[in-house]
Structure formats: C-alpha cells, structure tokens
Design a protein around this motif. Structure first.
Motif, PDB file in Angstrom:
ATOM      1  N   ASP A 130       1.886   4.530   9.150  1.00  0.00           N
ATOM      2  CA  ASP A 130       2.353   3.561   8.164  1.00  0.00           C
ATOM      3  C   ASP A 130       3.603   4.088   7.465  1.00  0.00           C
ATOM      4  N   ILE A 131       4.230   3.199   6.684  1.00  0.00           N
ATOM      5  CA  ILE A 131       5.425   3.535   5.917  1.00  0.00           C
ATOM      6  C   ILE A 131       5.035   3.703   4.447  1.00  0.00           C
ATOM      7  N   PHE A 132       5.458   4.817   3.854  1.00  0.00           N
ATOM      8  CA  PHE A 132       5.132   5.112   2.462  1.00  0.00           C
ATOM      9  C   PHE A 132       6.411   5.412   1.680  1.00  0.00           C
ATOM     10  N   MET A 133       6.303   5.268   0.345  1.00  0.00           N
ATOM     11  CA  MET A 133       7.420   5.580  -0.528  1.00  0.00           C
ATOM     12  C   MET A 133       6.922   6.247  -1.793  1.00  0.00           C
ATOM     13  N   VAL A 134       7.683   7.243  -2.277  1.00  0.00           N
ATOM     14  CA  VAL A 134       7.417   7.864  -3.575  1.00  0.00           C
ATOM     15  C   VAL A 134       8.695   7.785  -4.398  1.00  0.00           C
ATOM     16  N   ALA A 135       8.548   7.844  -5.728  1.00  0.00           N
ATOM     17  CA  ALA A 135       9.687   7.681  -6.625  1.00  0.00           C
ATOM     18  C   ALA A 135       9.589   8.655  -7.785  1.00  0.00           C
ATOM     19  N   SER A 136      10.752   8.999  -8.326  1.00  0.00           N
ATOM     20  CA  SER A 136      10.830   9.811  -9.540  1.00  0.00           C
ATOM     21  C   SER A 136      11.817   9.159 -10.489  1.00  0.00           C
ATOM     22  N   THR A 137      11.419   9.000 -11.739  1.00  0.00           N
ATOM     23  CA  THR A 137      12.304   8.414 -12.750  1.00  0.00           C
ATOM     24  C   THR A 137      12.770   9.451 -13.764  1.00  0.00           C
ATOM     25  N   ASN A 138      12.489  10.733 -13.491  1.00  0.00           N
ATOM     26  CA  ASN A 138      12.889  11.797 -14.426  1.00  0.00           C
ATOM     27  C   ASN A 138      13.599  12.940 -13.703  1.00  0.00           C
ATOM     28  N   GLY A 139      14.459  12.575 -12.767  1.00  0.00           N
ATOM     29  CA  GLY A 139      15.290  13.575 -12.109  1.00  0.00           C
ATOM     30  C   GLY A 139      14.564  14.488 -11.163  1.00  0.00           C
ATOM     31  N   GLY A 140      13.428  14.039 -10.635  1.00  0.00           N
ATOM     32  CA  GLY A 140      12.682  14.846  -9.679  1.00  0.00           C
ATOM     33  C   GLY A 140      11.664  15.780 -10.298  1.00  0.00           C
ATOM     34  N   ALA A 141      11.479  15.722 -11.614  1.00  0.00           N
ATOM     35  CA  ALA A 141      10.499  16.602 -12.267  1.00  0.00           C
ATOM     36  C   ALA A 141       9.077  16.231 -11.870  1.00  0.00           C
ATOM     37  N   THR A 142       8.803  14.928 -11.785  1.00  0.00           N
ATOM     38  CA  THR A 142       7.496  14.447 -11.332  1.00  0.00           C
ATOM     39  C   THR A 142       7.715  13.285 -10.380  1.00  0.00           C
ATOM     40  N   TRP A 143       6.698  13.027  -9.556  1.00  0.00           N
ATOM     41  CA  TRP A 143       6.802  11.988  -8.534  1.00  0.00           C
ATOM     42  C   TRP A 143       5.578  11.089  -8.563  1.00  0.00           C
ATOM     43  N   SER A 144       5.785   9.838  -8.229  1.00  0.00           N
ATOM     44  CA  SER A 144       4.703   8.855  -8.211  1.00  0.00           C
ATOM     45  C   SER A 144       3.765   9.105  -7.036  1.00  0.00           C
ATOM     46  N   GLN A 145       2.632   8.441  -7.069  1.00  0.00           N
ATOM     47  CA  GLN A 145       1.745   8.427  -5.918  1.00  0.00           C
ATOM     48  C   GLN A 145       2.367   7.573  -4.807  1.00  0.00           C
ATOM     49  N   PRO A 146       2.077   7.893  -3.539  1.00  0.00           N
ATOM     50  CA  PRO A 146       2.667   7.115  -2.443  1.00  0.00           C
ATOM     51  C   PRO A 146       2.229   5.650  -2.487  1.00  0.00           C
ATOM     52  N   VAL A 147       3.155   4.771  -2.176  1.00  0.00           N
ATOM     53  CA  VAL A 147       2.904   3.336  -2.062  1.00  0.00           C
ATOM     54  C   VAL A 147       3.104   2.946  -0.602  1.00  0.00           C
ATOM     55  N   ARG A 148       2.126   2.248  -0.029  1.00  0.00           N
ATOM     56  CA  ARG A 148       2.250   1.753   1.344  1.00  0.00           C
ATOM     57  C   ARG A 148       3.126   0.501   1.340  1.00  0.00           C
ATOM     58  N   VAL A 149       4.165   0.495   2.190  1.00  0.00           N
ATOM     59  CA  VAL A 149       5.137  -0.591   2.188  1.00  0.00           C
ATOM     60  C   VAL A 149       4.799  -1.656   3.222  1.00  0.00           C
ATOM     61  N   ASN A 150       4.419  -1.277   4.425  1.00  0.00           N
ATOM     62  CA  ASN A 150       4.084  -2.282   5.448  1.00  0.00           C
ATOM     63  C   ASN A 150       2.773  -2.963   5.082  1.00  0.00           C
ATOM     64  N   ASP A 151       2.715  -4.293   5.282  1.00  0.00           N
ATOM     65  CA  ASP A 151       1.572  -5.077   4.814  1.00  0.00           C
ATOM     66  C   ASP A 151       0.729  -5.633   5.957  1.00  0.00           C
ATOM     67  N   ASP A 152       0.910  -5.129   7.189  1.00  0.00           N
ATOM     68  CA  ASP A 152       0.146  -5.665   8.315  1.00  0.00           C
ATOM     69  C   ASP A 152      -1.312  -5.236   8.202  1.00  0.00           C
ATOM     70  N   ASP A 153      -2.177  -6.014   8.850  1.00  0.00           N
ATOM     71  CA  ASP A 153      -3.602  -5.679   8.859  1.00  0.00           C
ATOM     72  C   ASP A 153      -4.024  -5.098  10.200  1.00  0.00           C
ATOM     73  N   THR A 154      -3.056  -4.609  10.981  1.00  0.00           N
ATOM     74  CA  THR A 154      -3.362  -3.977  12.261  1.00  0.00           C
ATOM     75  C   THR A 154      -3.395  -2.462  12.078  1.00  0.00           C
ATOM     76  N   ASN A 155      -3.775  -1.771  13.147  1.00  0.00           N
ATOM     77  CA  ASN A 155      -3.705  -0.314  13.174  1.00  0.00           C
ATOM     78  C   ASN A 155      -2.493   0.167  13.963  1.00  0.00           C
ATOM     79  N   HIS A 156      -1.512  -0.717  14.134  1.00  0.00           N
ATOM     80  CA  HIS A 156      -0.357  -0.402  14.963  1.00  0.00           C
ATOM     81  C   HIS A 156       0.661   0.458  14.220  1.00  0.00           C
ATOM     82  N   LEU A 157       1.553   1.044  15.006  1.00  0.00           N
ATOM     83  CA  LEU A 157       2.506   2.032  14.508  1.00  0.00           C
ATOM     84  C   LEU A 157       3.682   1.381  13.788  1.00  0.00           C
ATOM     85  N   GLN A 158       4.039   1.947  12.633  1.00  0.00           N
ATOM     86  CA  GLN A 158       5.315   1.688  11.963  1.00  0.00           C
ATOM     87  C   GLN A 158       6.055   3.022  11.865  1.00  0.00           C
ATOM     88  N   PHE A 159       7.376   3.013  12.076  1.00  0.00           N
ATOM     89  CA  PHE A 159       8.101   4.282  12.131  1.00  0.00           C
ATOM     90  C   PHE A 159       9.576   4.079  11.818  1.00  0.00           C
TER      91      PHE A 159
END
Length: 674
Positions: free
Chosen positions: A447-476
């Motif tokens: 799957d495709i994930f994203m993390v973010a920092s709003t304080n210059g890289g001091a801390t990072w968010s939890q990963p968010v899954r971006v692809n919304d399919d309901d399959t087990n197929h590959l995203q890359f």
C-alpha cells in the motif's frame, strides 16, 4: 579463510580483472612477481550490484539492452534485445491490435512523450519539474537506452506538445551514463539535471595492477529552459585509494584497496539561510565504500573483500552548479556485509528538501539490523540549519514492513518503492510518502502511506494509508508534490484493476488538510501497462515515477507499455494533466463528392512520428505516418460505393482516434435511382 580467498580469486577472474603481479620491494621476489603481467579483459566491478539503483544495476548484471556499458567497457554485450521480438505494424494485423483507450474522468488523455532514435524502444525512470515563473513550462528527464546518458524533453504549452530528445552529455572521460535522472528549476527559471555516469580508474597494489569501475554524479545546467545543456560538472566522483604496508625483506607485499562508489542521487534547490536572496543546489546520494586486502594464494596475489560500508552524503553548490563542496556526511555509516549472525544493513534512497527558511532536510531509508528487504525498515530525516555543513538533528519519521525486491505477481524490480519521496509545504510542512506491506493485512501486496511533520522534522505523524481500494493488490512507486496553495497531490502505480495483479494503471489523490485525509482515488492512465510488454524479461520499469503541481494544474509522468501491445517490447514515458488535451482531429478535402475520387486527409494532435491507420466505411484502406508535431497529410481513394455518408476513422498506433464523414453524392446505385 582459504576458501573465501579462493572464491575471491575466482570472482576476480570471472570479472576479467586486469592483473599484473608487480615488481615491488627490494627483497626476494615470488614466482608470481617474477612471472610477468597477466593480461585479462575488464575492470573490477561493484561487489553487490543488487544494491544499486537505475541502469547501474542493469549494466553490472548484464541486462542493459542498449549494450552501452557492456560495449564500451567489455567490448561485447548482450544479444540485441529487439531482435525477434517486434511485431511489424503493417496493415490490418497491427490495426486490429491498437489499444482501446478508456478516458479517465478527471484527467486528460495520455501523451507519450518519448521518441525512439535508435534500435532500443525503451525509456524509463522519468522525472518532471515545473518552471516556477511559467507553469506551462515543463522539463522531463528520463533514461533512454539509445543514448549513453539521459535525455530530456521540453514543453511550453503545459504538456500538450513536447520538443526533444535533448541530451545532457556526460563529462569527457566517462564511459557511459547509467541513469537516475532528476530535474530541478531555480527561482530564475534555470533548470538542472543530475545523473550518474561511470568511469574506469587505474590502480596498483602490491602484486596487482588493474582497473576499477567507478560511478560518479554529474550535474548539467540549462539557461534556455532545457533545450540545450551546458557541459556536465562532476559533483561527486567515484574514487580509489590504495595503501601499501611496509613488510620485512623477503615477505610478500601487503596493502589495502579502498573504492568509493556513489549511487542514487537526488537534487533540490532552496534559499540560502544566511542570504535568502541567493539559492543553494543540494545533491544527496549513497556512498558505498569497499575495502579490499591484498592476500596471497601460495604465489598468486588476490584481493580479498574485507568490508563494505554505506553512508548517505550530500554536496552543495552556491554558484549555479559550477563548483561543488566537499562531501558532507548525513547518516550513520553502516556495514553492508553480514557479520556472523548479524545481517547486512543498508542506508539508501535519499532525498533532500529545503523549507522556506533555508533549513535542509535529507530523508533516507535504513534497512535496520534484520537485513535488507527482510523485515522492518525505517525512514530517517537529518536536518541542517547551516547550509548542510553539519546535521544536528536525526529523527525517525516512519517504521514499516518493507516490500520484497520483486513483486509477488510480476518480474520487474520493485526495489526502490520503499525509498522516501518528499515534498515541502509553503509553511515549511514536511511530507514523505512510501510503499510498504500493511502490518494489519498479511495477504496485501503493498500500500501507499504518508507521514508529515509540521515542526521542522522534530516529530512526525502516524502513517496515513492513501490508496482506498478494497483489494489486496499492489500499489507502488508513489510520488508527491505540493502546489503553491499548500494542497498535496500524489500519484502511484496501482494494480487494483487487473485480476492477475500484473498490469498497472496510474492513480491519483489529493489532500487539503496536510495529508490527514485523502480524496477518493482517481484513475489517471487511459490504458494499463503490462510490464511484460515493456522491457526485456519484464525486469525493469525504473525505480520511480514523478508528479509536479502548479497553481493551475497537476502533471504526471510514468513508464508506459501500451505500445508493447502492438509493436513488441516497448516502454515509453507517458504524461497526463488535469486540463484536457487538444483532441485528435481530421479534416477531409473535399468532404463530399462522387465515389472513386481522391480525398485529402489532414490530421493533427496524434502521436508524433508514428504509424496511422485509415478506415473508410469499416474497411482498412491505407496507412501513413505522422510528423514530429503529430500531424499528417495524406490522400486516399474514396471507394466506389453507394450514395450516402461513409465514416472515415483514423487511428494511430498508440490508440488515439479521430473520425469524420465523407458523403458520396454519386455512387454505383445512382444510375438505378435516375
């Protein structure tokens, strides 16, 4: 120890190393030292090519279809990858195979940017940038196996038409380019491209004379928007260092050979924190250091690999790429080779990014202590507030289960999809996307994930899954960009639509809340890509795709195999945007008349320099070719038919289609009617 030395000696012979037992030292000479030179064919190459990116991996594993590096270095190469594989596009056979394009709801029809100027119809690994002063001015760089380096294309109408290929040449003395092209504009509209090239350097160590294959990183600049390129400057070269040890008289020579092989560059440009009116160009990359020890098998000298290390480094330029700083260490140094029960470890895939105040951040992957491609990996971000002179902060941005080197459903290399892809928001937000196995879905291929920092890289968010399919197929191969308003845009390759999980479409999503939520995924490509139609053996579609957003549009480029459905193995660089493209059109002159006469057809907005097929009344009547602008003019013979309208349909070999109607005013049935 003796077994390992023997294996090393065999591997040296296999690589056809030029070995000359040297006459060194004042003491007694061994039989090998007295025997004279041993002349073999080719240089020592990198020990672990599977860790290398782009065409360096292809070349050093004998898979480069253009024979570029093999031909230049070894004097011989692979069998012609195009021989026996191409289906000649002639007549109805090819016409019947032309792919049917399924338009995407939110995006333009796809344009195939790259053209073939040789025998090898393969281009891959595209990267796109937008001129900050002109959002319709785009530059794309790519690997093209008809050239010894990378090529580029330019559009000044937002991607509707393209000029190229243009060639950022490798520096003099280099043997071949090996890819990894990345582009960047500065604030004045100058454009830069970074790529890798290889050279052969001589060395002498004790009883061995020889050559070593090394990779360096080159940067070319263009002040006319990417149409012509200045001579490339070596930003970070590969290097050799040897050290001979003093030994007692009568003993055999001893010493070490150190090799420095650089890989996987990425370029970015940002403000100088000490002078915001100036800009600094940053290039980060992976440095591999291999240490060989001179050893002896009785009277035969050999090189024993004793250590292999990897580290992320960075260089910078404050004068438009004319000169470059000494390399700066970004990451910790790790040992690549396994040591007993401790698996090898790898740092790789770095990307630099600069926030609005000039702080430079470098994201990279660390495979950890469980081995490469074998378990959890981490993405780290090192930050510097002093122009990259020192990196005072290193923070872990994400931890994930890394994908295998190959997909479970295909044969192409998936290797680079876990590397961080980065962008910076207009308020200094940092964003990283990557592909990984989801920890909560054991059957999912990625799957495709994203993390973010709003304080210059001091801390990072939890990963968010971006692809919304309901399959087990590959995203890359995700890529991410930020527009001037701060909205996020992401693209990736997605196999959700193929039951066999082999062919991929390009998908897209956007976020207006700093990546916390993502819009319903949209398909971008109008025809799927099957890797087995793209590249010999289906083994390589590149290590990344690319997206760039402006205030008014979003632009995407990727490796596309649709032409392989018709012509045999074929891999092009496709492009799409949100605005509609000018549609293919045809004009008939005259549009009506008696049957059995000549009719001139003019067409525009087709695929440039490719074959077209003309169908009249459901019958294929003739073929022709488009020019470099995608237009054509040809004449057909209106068939003798009955009175009435006849559809005239023109298709190009990539699936573009346009239709018009010719009205037969006087046909074979007109006499009966009269």
């Amino acid at each position: 120890m003796m077994k390992r030395l023997l294996l090393l000696a065999l591997s040296v012979v296999f690589l056809s190393v030029l070995i000359t037992p040297a006459m060194i030292g004042a003491g007694a000479k061994s039989k090998a030292e007295l025997a004279g030179p041993i002349m073999l064919d080719a240089p020592i190459t990198f020990l672990h090519p599977e860790y290398l990116s782009s065409s360096a991996w292809l070349a050093l594993t004998g898979q480069d279809p253009a024979l570029g590096l093999e031909k230049r270095v070894y004097g011989e190469g692979l069998k012609d990858a195009s021989s026996g594989s191409a289906l000649q596009a002639v007549g109805g056979a090819a016409s019947a195979l032309i792919p049917f394009r399924s338009p995407a709801a939110k995006f333009s029809r796809n344009i195939l940017i790259s053209q073939d100027l040789g025998r090898y119809p393969y281009q891959t690994e595209p990267h796109i940038s937008v001129n900050p002063n002109d959002p319709d001015h785009l530059v794309v760089a790519m690997i093209d196996y008809n050239f010894p380096g990378v090529t580029s294309y330019v559009s000044i109408d937002g991607g509707a038409t393209w000029d190229g290929p243009n060639q950022p040449k490798i520096p003099r003395g280099q043997y071949s380019g090996v890819g990894d092209p990345v582009t960047a504009f500065d604030s004045e509209g100058n454009v830069y491209v970074v790529q890798m090239s290889v050279s052969i350097e001589e060395f002498q160590l004790g009883g061995i004379w020889g050559n070593l294959l090394l990779a360096g990183i080159d940067v070319s600049s263009s002040n006319d928007g990417g149409y012509t390129w200045e001579n490339a400057v070596v930003a970070s070269p590969g290097e050799i260092f040897t050290q001979s040890y003093q030994v007692p008289e009568g003993e055999k020579s001893r010493g070490e050979l150190w090799t420095y092989f650089v890989d996987k560059p990425w370029i970015t440009i940002g403000p100088d924190p000490t002078n915001p009116d100036k800009e600094i160009i940053y290039v980060s990359y992976t440095l591999f250091v291999e240490v060989y020890s001179l050893a002896w098998l009785d009277e035969l000298p050999a090189l024993e690999i004793v250590e292999e290390r990897a580290v992320i480094e960075m260089v910078r330029s404050s004068d438009g790429g004319a000169t470059w700083s000494a390399p700066l260490q970004v990451s910790h140094v790790v040992n690549v080779n396994p040591q007993g029960n401790i698996p090898g470890r790898l740092v790789h895939g770095s990307q630099p990014m600069v926030d609005p105040d000039g702080t430079v951040h470098v994201a990279y992957i660390d495979s950890g202590n469980d081995g490469t491609w074998k378990g959890n990996a981490e993405i780290w971000v090192a930050s510097s507030t002093n122009r990259g002179q020192t990196f005072s902060q290193r923070k872990m941005a994400a931890e994930f289960l890394e994908l295998d080197i190959l997909p479970r459903s295909a044969s192409f290399r998936l290797w680079g999809t876990g590397f961080p892809q980065t962008t910076v928001g207009h308020n200094g937000e940092l964003y990283i996307t990557y592909a990984a196995y989801p920890s909560d879905r054991p059957s999912d291929s990625g799957d495709i994930f994203m993390v973010a920092s709003t304080n210059g890289g001091a801390t990072w968010s939890q990963p968010v899954r971006v692809n919304d399919d309901d399959t087990n197929h590959l995203q890359f191969f995700p890529s991410i960009s930020t527009d001037p308003s701060g909205d996020l845009h992401m693209m990736w390759a997605d196999t959700r639509d193929d039951p066999s999980e082999l062919a991929y479409h390009i998908y897209y999503s956007t976020s207006t809340d700093n990546g916390q939520t993502w819009e319903f995924n949209s398909r971008v490509s109008d025809f799927p890509s099957n890797p087995n139609f793209a590249f010999p053996g289906g083994s390589f579609i590149g290590d990344y795709f690319s997206i760039a957003a402006s205030a008014d549009d979003v632009y995407m480029v990727w490796a596309d195999s649709r032409m392989g459905e018709v012509t045999g193995l074929n891999q092009k660089i496709a492009f799409a945007r949100q605005r509609l493209m000018p549609a293919p059109t045809i004009f008939l002159s005259p549009p009506s008349g008696p049957s059995g006469r000549d009719v001139t057809i003019q067409g525009s907005n087709f695929q440039p320099e490719t074959e077209i097929f003309i169908d009249v009344g459901g019958v294929l009547t003739s073929t022709s070719f488009t020019n470099k602008d995608g237009g054509f003019t040809t004449t057909i013979f209106a068939p003798i038919s009955g009175e009435g309208a006849r559809d005239v349909i023109v298709r190009d070999i990539s699936g573009n289609v346009a239709a018009a109607s010719f009205f037969t005013e006087f046909g074979f049935d007109s006499f009966q009617t009269e």
